[in-house]
Write an enzyme that holds these catalytic residues in place. Structure first.
Site, PDB file in Angstrom:
ATOM      1  N   ARG A   1       0.865  -1.176   0.000  1.00 41.86           N
ATOM      2  CA  ARG A   1       0.000   0.000   0.000  1.00 41.86           C
ATOM      3  C   ARG A   1       0.904   1.229   0.000  1.00 41.86           C
ATOM      4  O   ARG A   1       1.989   1.222   0.586  1.00 41.86           O
ATOM      5  CB  ARG A   1      -0.898   0.024   1.242  1.00 41.86           C
ATOM      6  CG  ARG A   1      -1.858  -1.156   1.341  1.00 41.86           C
ATOM      7  CD  ARG A   1      -2.664  -1.094   2.628  1.00 41.86           C
ATOM      8  NE  ARG A   1      -3.586  -2.213   2.753  1.00 41.86           N
ATOM      9  CZ  ARG A   1      -3.295  -3.383   3.323  1.00 41.86           C
ATOM     10  NH1 ARG A   1      -2.085  -3.567   3.854  1.00 41.86           N
ATOM     11  NH2 ARG A   1      -4.182  -4.346   3.388  1.00 41.86           N
TER      12      ARG A   1
ATOM     13  N   LYS B   1      -2.030  -2.868   7.855  1.00 41.91           N
ATOM     14  CA  LYS B   1      -3.237  -2.547   8.604  1.00 41.91           C
ATOM     15  C   LYS B   1      -3.324  -3.377   9.874  1.00 41.91           C
ATOM     16  O   LYS B   1      -2.917  -4.543   9.890  1.00 41.91           O
ATOM     17  CB  LYS B   1      -4.479  -2.813   7.737  1.00 41.91           C
ATOM     18  CG  LYS B   1      -4.701  -1.763   6.650  1.00 41.91           C
ATOM     19  CD  LYS B   1      -6.019  -1.996   5.942  1.00 41.91           C
ATOM     20  CE  LYS B   1      -6.293  -0.894   4.931  1.00 41.91           C
ATOM     21  NZ  LYS B   1      -7.573  -1.100   4.226  1.00 41.91           N
TER      22      LYS B   1
ATOM     23  N   HIS C   1      -1.834   3.252  -6.325  1.00 36.91           N
ATOM     24  CA  HIS C   1      -2.783   2.155  -6.094  1.00 36.91           C
ATOM     25  C   HIS C   1      -2.932   1.287  -7.344  1.00 36.91           C
ATOM     26  O   HIS C   1      -3.074   0.063  -7.253  1.00 36.91           O
ATOM     27  CB  HIS C   1      -4.141   2.719  -5.679  1.00 36.91           C
ATOM     28  CG  HIS C   1      -5.006   1.729  -4.964  1.00 36.91           C
ATOM     29  ND1 HIS C   1      -4.611   1.091  -3.790  1.00 36.91           N
ATOM     30  CD2 HIS C   1      -6.234   1.233  -5.251  1.00 36.91           C
ATOM     31  CE1 HIS C   1      -5.568   0.266  -3.396  1.00 36.91           C
ATOM     32  NE2 HIS C   1      -6.550   0.331  -4.266  1.00 36.91           N
TER      33      HIS C   1
ATOM     34  N   ARG D   1      -0.143  -1.062  -7.475  1.00 36.74           N
ATOM     35  CA  ARG D   1      -0.402  -2.190  -6.565  1.00 36.74           C
ATOM     36  C   ARG D   1      -1.291  -3.220  -7.261  1.00 36.74           C
ATOM     37  O   ARG D   1      -1.065  -4.433  -7.174  1.00 36.74           O
ATOM     38  CB  ARG D   1      -1.048  -1.660  -5.287  1.00 36.74           C
ATOM     39  CG  ARG D   1      -1.501  -2.721  -4.277  1.00 36.74           C
ATOM     40  CD  ARG D   1      -1.902  -2.000  -2.991  1.00 36.74           C
ATOM     41  NE  ARG D   1      -2.847  -2.722  -2.167  1.00 36.74           N
ATOM     42  CZ  ARG D   1      -2.519  -3.594  -1.207  1.00 36.74           C
ATOM     43  NH1 ARG D   1      -1.240  -3.891  -1.004  1.00 36.74           N
ATOM     44  NH2 ARG D   1      -3.443  -4.175  -0.472  1.00 36.74           N
TER      45      ARG D   1
ATOM     46  N   HIS E   1      -4.087  -8.652   2.610  1.00 40.15           N
ATOM     47  CA  HIS E   1      -5.541  -8.714   2.750  1.00 40.15           C
ATOM     48  C   HIS E   1      -5.906  -9.712   3.842  1.00 40.15           C
ATOM     49  O   HIS E   1      -5.440 -10.857   3.812  1.00 40.15           O
ATOM     50  CB  HIS E   1      -6.202  -9.170   1.443  1.00 40.15           C
ATOM     51  CG  HIS E   1      -6.171  -8.131   0.368  1.00 40.15           C
ATOM     52  ND1 HIS E   1      -6.344  -8.430  -0.963  1.00 40.15           N
ATOM     53  CD2 HIS E   1      -6.004  -6.787   0.421  1.00 40.15           C
ATOM     54  CE1 HIS E   1      -6.279  -7.327  -1.679  1.00 40.15           C
ATOM     55  NE2 HIS E   1      -6.071  -6.312  -0.856  1.00 40.15           N
TER      56      HIS E   1
ATOM     57  N   TYR F   1      -9.461  -9.607  -8.257  1.00 39.17           N
ATOM     58  CA  TYR F   1      -8.490  -9.804  -9.337  1.00 39.17           C
ATOM     59  C   TYR F   1      -8.752 -11.063 -10.162  1.00 39.17           C
ATOM     60  O   TYR F   1      -8.065 -11.305 -11.137  1.00 39.17           O
ATOM     61  CB  TYR F   1      -7.070  -9.894  -8.753  1.00 39.17           C
ATOM     62  CG  TYR F   1      -6.635  -8.651  -8.042  1.00 39.17           C
ATOM     63  CD1 TYR F   1      -6.281  -7.509  -8.757  1.00 39.17           C
ATOM     64  CD2 TYR F   1      -6.585  -8.592  -6.661  1.00 39.17           C
ATOM     65  CE1 TYR F   1      -5.882  -6.342  -8.115  1.00 39.17           C
ATOM     66  CE2 TYR F   1      -6.189  -7.436  -5.999  1.00 39.17           C
ATOM     67  CZ  TYR F   1      -5.842  -6.320  -6.734  1.00 39.17           C
ATOM     68  OH  TYR F   1      -5.465  -5.177  -6.097  1.00 39.17           O
TER      69      TYR F   1
END
Length: 318
Positions: A157, A181, A257, A260, A283, A292
Site C-alpha cells: 500500500r 493494517k 494504487h 499495486r 488482505h 483480481y
C-alpha cells in the site's frame, strides 16, 4: 374479500412525506412511481400492497434484477418500500414492517484499473534512465526509481511504502518486513532491481546529507521536512503522474494504487496462487483479493484447452 386500499395508502404516505418531512416534488414523484410499480407487480400475484410479506417483496426485488435493473436502482426501490411500510406500521395500518428482514442489494465490485506489463516497463525504464542523469535533483530521481521498484516488487500500500523505516537500508537478504493494517507485519520478497535501486538511493542519500553538512539520521527511508517526517503519499502520487506523462502514458490511469493492482494482476496472470497474492497484499479476507480473479479467466481457459484430455482429443481429430 377485503377492499384493496393500496392506492389510498400510497396517497396517505405521500401526503405525510410532503407535510411532515418536507419532501421535494421530485422525491415524491420518485416514491410514487416506485410504489405504483410495486403495486402493479403485487397485483399480478394477487397480493395487496398493504398485506405484502417479506417473501413477496423479495420476489419483487428478484423481478427487478431479472428486468436488468442495477443494484443501485434496486436499492432505491427498496428504500421507497422501507419508508412506505414503516409508515404503515407507525400508523397502525399493519402490525409489522416486512422490509426489516430484507437485505440491501449489493453493488457489484468495480474492477480495478490495470496497467499492462508493457506500461509498467515503460514507466520503470524511464525512471531508471532519468535516475542515471547527472546533476539536478538526482536524489529525487533515485528516490522515484526506488519507490517504483519497491512498489512493483512488493505490491505494498502507498501508505506502507512512503513510511518505511530507514533501517530497511541496513537489511540484507531478499525479504522486507512490512507493517500493514492493524499493525500486522508480513514478509514480502524483493526483486534484484528493487534491491539495487535501494542501495544506490541509500548511498546517494547519505552523500547528499554529508555534502550539506546535515545528519543522515531520519527514522524514515523517504524523509520529508513535513510534519509526518516522511514523504507524503500525495507528493509521490503527483510525481508519479508527471513521470507517466513523460513516458507517454495517460496520467489519469496511473497512480500508486494502480501499480499495486498491476503487481497483483501480473502475478496471477503468470500462475501465482490467489492465497499467495492475498498474503503479499496484506488482505485479511480472501474475498478482497478475489476482485483480481477476472484476470484469471483467459489463463484458465487456455489451461483447459491445453491440458484437458477431451480438448487434446479434439485437436487430434482436427
Amino acid at each position: 374479500m377485503a377492499r384493496d386500499l393500496s392506492r389510498a395508502r400510497i396517497e396517505a404516505f405521500l401526503e405525510m412525506m410532503s407535510a411532515e418531512r418536507g419532501a421535494a416534488a421530485n422525491t415524491l414523484s420518485s416514491y410514487e412511481r416506485d410504489l405504483d410499480d410495486l403495486h402493479g407487480f403485487l397485483a399480478g400475484q394477487q397480493v395487496r400492497l398493504d398485506a405484502a410479506t417479506p417473501v413477496d417483496l423479495r420476489a419483487y426485488i428478484a423481478h427487478l434484477a431479472g428486468q436488468g435493473f442495477k443494484a443501485t436502482s434496486q436499492a432505491r426501490r427498496l428504500s421507497a418500500m422501507r419508508q412506505f411500510y414503516k409508515f404503515l406500521y407507525a400508523e397502525g395500518l399493519r402490525g409489522d414492517d416486512p422490509t426489516g428482514v430484507l437485505d440491501t442489494p449489493k453493488k457489484a465490485r468495480s474492477l480495478p484499473k490495470i496497467m499492462s506489463v508493457e506500461e509498467v516497463t515503460r514507466l520503470l525504464s524511464l525512471a531508471e534512465a532519468e535516475a542515471q542523469l547527472p546533476g539536478g535533483d538526482r536524489l529525487g530521481r533515485l528516490r522515484m526509481l526506488a519507490l517504483l521498484e519497491l512498489l512493483y516488487a512488493t505490491g505494498m500500500r502507498v501508505s506502507e511504502l512512503v513510511s518505511l523505516p530507514a533501517r530497511v537500508l541496513d537489511q540484507e537478504g531478499r525479504f522486507l518486513s512490512v507493517r500493514g493494517k492493524g499493525n500486522k507485519e508480513r514478509l514480502v520478497p524483493l526483486s534484484k532491481a528493487a534491491i539495487a535501486a535501494l542501495k544506490v538511493y541509500g548511498t546517494e542519500k547519505a552523500a547528499d546529507a554529508a555534502a550539506a553538512g546535515q545528519p543522515n539520521d531520519s527514522a524514515f527511508l523517504f524523509p520529508s521536512a513535513g510534519k509526518l517526517g516522511y514523504l507524503p503519499r500525495q507528493v509521490f502520487a503527483r510525481d508519479l503522474k508527471d513521470l507517466a506523462i513523460r513516458a507517454g502514458l495517460t496520467p489519469s490511469k496511473i497512480s500508486p494504487h494502480v501499480m499495486r493492482h498491476a503487481f497483483a494482476s501480473h502475478l496471477l496472470q503468470n500462475g501465482a496462487d490467489l492465497r499467495v497474492v492475498q498474503e503479499l497484499l496484506g488482505h485479511s479476507d480472501i474475498s478482497t483479493t478475489q476482485i483480481y480473479t477476472h484476470v484469471l479467466d483467459e489463463r484458465l481457459r487456455q489451461l483447459v484447452q491445453t491440458h484437458h484430455p477431451l480438448a487434446k482429443q479434439a485437436k487430434k481429430r482436427d
